[in-house]
Design a protein around this motif. Sequence first.
Motif, PDB file in Angstrom:
ATOM      1  N   GLU A 260       0.836  -1.197   0.000  1.00 19.78           N
ATOM      2  CA  GLU A 260       0.000   0.000   0.000  1.00 19.78           C
ATOM      3  C   GLU A 260       0.870   1.245   0.000  1.00 19.78           C
ATOM      4  O   GLU A 260       1.894   1.302   0.658  1.00 19.78           O
ATOM      5  N   GLY A 261       0.423   2.210  -0.725  1.00 16.26           N
ATOM      6  CA  GLY A 261       1.148   3.464  -0.854  1.00 16.26           C
ATOM      7  C   GLY A 261       1.155   3.845  -2.318  1.00 16.26           C
ATOM      8  O   GLY A 261       1.273   2.985  -3.196  1.00 16.26           O
ATOM      9  N   ARG A 262       1.023   5.112  -2.574  1.00 16.82           N
ATOM     10  CA  ARG A 262       0.883   5.582  -3.948  1.00 16.82           C
ATOM     11  C   ARG A 262       2.050   5.180  -4.841  1.00 16.82           C
ATOM     12  O   ARG A 262       1.880   4.933  -6.029  1.00 16.82           O
ATOM     13  N   TRP A 263       3.240   5.111  -4.285  1.00 17.57           N
ATOM     14  CA  TRP A 263       4.442   4.941  -5.107  1.00 17.57           C
ATOM     15  C   TRP A 263       5.137   3.602  -4.955  1.00 17.57           C
ATOM     16  O   TRP A 263       6.077   3.312  -5.696  1.00 17.57           O
ATOM     17  N   LYS A 264       4.745   2.774  -4.014  1.00 19.11           N
ATOM     18  CA  LYS A 264       5.511   1.552  -3.733  1.00 19.11           C
ATOM     19  C   LYS A 264       5.598   0.616  -4.938  1.00 19.11           C
ATOM     20  O   LYS A 264       6.670   0.097  -5.240  1.00 19.11           O
ATOM     21  N   LEU A 265       4.495   0.384  -5.606  1.00 20.25           N
ATOM     22  CA  LEU A 265       4.544  -0.515  -6.762  1.00 20.25           C
ATOM     23  C   LEU A 265       5.384   0.070  -7.887  1.00 20.25           C
ATOM     24  O   LEU A 265       6.128  -0.646  -8.558  1.00 20.25           O
ATOM     25  N   VAL A 266       5.308   1.378  -8.079  1.00 17.00           N
ATOM     26  CA  VAL A 266       6.128   2.023  -9.111  1.00 17.00           C
ATOM     27  C   VAL A 266       7.607   1.835  -8.782  1.00 17.00           C
ATOM     28  O   VAL A 266       8.415   1.509  -9.655  1.00 17.00           O
ATOM     29  N   ILE A 267       7.952   1.995  -7.518  1.00 18.40           N
ATOM     30  CA  ILE A 267       9.342   1.794  -7.077  1.00 18.40           C
ATOM     31  C   ILE A 267       9.766   0.344  -7.312  1.00 18.40           C
ATOM     32  O   ILE A 267      10.851   0.080  -7.864  1.00 18.40           O
ATOM     33  N   LEU A 268       8.919  -0.595  -6.924  1.00 16.46           N
ATOM     34  CA  LEU A 268       9.254  -2.010  -7.103  1.00 16.46           C
ATOM     35  C   LEU A 268       9.458  -2.357  -8.567  1.00 16.46           C
ATOM     36  O   LEU A 268      10.419  -3.056  -8.920  1.00 16.46           O
TER      37      LEU A 268
ATOM     38  N   GLY B 230       6.689  13.459 -10.411  1.00 21.45           N
ATOM     39  CA  GLY B 230       5.634  13.796  -9.464  1.00 21.45           C
ATOM     40  C   GLY B 230       5.880  13.352  -8.038  1.00 21.45           C
ATOM     41  O   GLY B 230       5.159  13.755  -7.137  1.00 21.45           O
ATOM     42  N   ILE B 231       6.902  12.546  -7.804  1.00 21.84           N
ATOM     43  CA  ILE B 231       7.184  12.112  -6.432  1.00 21.84           C
ATOM     44  C   ILE B 231       8.156  13.101  -5.793  1.00 21.84           C
ATOM     45  O   ILE B 231       9.129  13.520  -6.423  1.00 21.84           O
ATOM     46  N   SER B 232       7.870  13.492  -4.563  1.00 18.59           N
ATOM     47  CA  SER B 232       8.772  14.402  -3.854  1.00 18.59           C
ATOM     48  C   SER B 232       9.908  13.592  -3.234  1.00 18.59           C
ATOM     49  O   SER B 232       9.789  12.377  -3.034  1.00 18.59           O
ATOM     50  N   GLN B 233      11.001  14.277  -2.910  1.00 21.25           N
ATOM     51  CA  GLN B 233      12.126  13.600  -2.253  1.00 21.25           C
ATOM     52  C   GLN B 233      11.684  12.988  -0.926  1.00 21.25           C
ATOM     53  O   GLN B 233      12.062  11.862  -0.590  1.00 21.25           O
ATOM     54  N   LYS B 234      10.866  13.735  -0.184  1.00 25.10           N
ATOM     55  CA  LYS B 234      10.402  13.256   1.116  1.00 25.10           C
ATOM     56  C   LYS B 234       9.580  11.980   0.958  1.00 25.10           C
ATOM     57  O   LYS B 234       9.775  11.011   1.694  1.00 25.10           O
ATOM     58  N   MET B 235       8.660  11.970   0.007  1.00 25.82           N
ATOM     59  CA  MET B 235       7.802  10.801  -0.195  1.00 25.82           C
ATOM     60  C   MET B 235       8.624   9.613  -0.703  1.00 25.82           C
ATOM     61  O   MET B 235       8.413   8.478  -0.272  1.00 25.82           O
ATOM     62  N   LEU B 236       9.555   9.860  -1.619  1.00 25.70           N
ATOM     63  CA  LEU B 236      10.411   8.791  -2.125  1.00 25.70           C
ATOM     64  C   LEU B 236      11.208   8.167  -0.988  1.00 25.70           C
ATOM     65  O   LEU B 236      11.258   6.940  -0.841  1.00 25.70           O
ATOM     66  N   ALA B 237      11.816   9.004  -0.153  1.00 23.51           N
ATOM     67  CA  ALA B 237      12.597   8.494   0.977  1.00 23.51           C
ATOM     68  C   ALA B 237      11.716   7.700   1.935  1.00 23.51           C
ATOM     69  O   ALA B 237      12.099   6.620   2.410  1.00 23.51           O
ATOM     70  N   GLN B 238      10.511   8.194   2.191  1.00 17.10           N
ATOM     71  CA  GLN B 238       9.592   7.510   3.097  1.00 17.10           C
ATOM     72  C   GLN B 238       9.181   6.149   2.549  1.00 17.10           C
ATOM     73  O   GLN B 238       9.215   5.146   3.265  1.00 17.10           O
ATOM     74  N   GLN B 239       8.811   6.097   1.280  1.00 13.94           N
ATOM     75  CA  GLN B 239       8.379   4.833   0.677  1.00 13.94           C
ATOM     76  C   GLN B 239       9.536   3.832   0.631  1.00 13.94           C
ATOM     77  O   GLN B 239       9.343   2.651   0.910  1.00 13.94           O
ATOM     78  N   LEU B 240      10.740   4.294   0.295  1.00 11.54           N
ATOM     79  CA  LEU B 240      11.903   3.410   0.265  1.00 11.54           C
ATOM     80  C   LEU B 240      12.223   2.874   1.657  1.00 11.54           C
ATOM     81  O   LEU B 240      12.557   1.699   1.820  1.00 11.54           O
ATOM     82  N   ARG B 241      12.113   3.734   2.685  1.00 12.14           N
ATOM     83  CA  ARG B 241      12.362   3.279   4.061  1.00 12.14           C
ATOM     84  C   ARG B 241      11.359   2.204   4.468  1.00 12.14           C
ATOM     85  O   ARG B 241      11.711   1.215   5.104  1.00 12.14           O
ATOM     86  N   GLN B 242      10.090   2.392   4.095  1.00 14.43           N
ATOM     87  CA  GLN B 242       9.067   1.396   4.437  1.00 14.43           C
ATOM     88  C   GLN B 242       9.334   0.074   3.716  1.00 14.43           C
ATOM     89  O   GLN B 242       9.217  -0.997   4.318  1.00 14.43           O
ATOM     90  N   LEU B 243       9.692   0.148   2.442  1.00 15.71           N
ATOM     91  CA  LEU B 243       9.995  -1.075   1.692  1.00 15.71           C
ATOM     92  C   LEU B 243      11.215  -1.787   2.275  1.00 15.71           C
ATOM     93  O   LEU B 243      11.263  -3.017   2.329  1.00 15.71           O
TER      94      LEU B 243
END
Length: 131
Positions: free
Chosen positions: A37-45, A65-78
């Motif tokens: 779950e998360g707007r960007w996680k699947l895109v990152i994967l 469209g992804i901010s640095q903060k959101m990218l860092a957050q999603q990567l940390r969660q993954l």
Amino acid sequence: MTRAHEEVGDSPAGKYEGPPTPAAAAARVEEILGLLEGRWKLVILFQLFGGRVVRFSEFERAIPGISQKMLAQQLRQLERDGLVHRVVYAEVPPRVEYRLTPWGQSLCPVLDGLLRWAATREGLTGEVSGA
């Protein structure tokens, strides 16, 4: 990979004891889907599938469209959830690379199967997604 149905691929070596009830199975699937779950996680994967190693700045360029903060957050969660491995090199400026863990890479055929499954619906209904 475990079997969801007899006609679906082989399980890995070892014994798999599935959840004892349909409710327990549903709860386990919901728990696992929560990792994605998360707007960007699947895109990152999908950027990492195929054994790719991607630097933080490459993600920024590849995912408009992804901010640095959101990218860092999603990567940390993954990373916390065991799907992504992060390597920081002691350089100036620091270099940070991301790759999938073996468990994360094993998600690729699962998502591919989900895409194939969704395509059968499109074929059955004559509709195209997003239309």
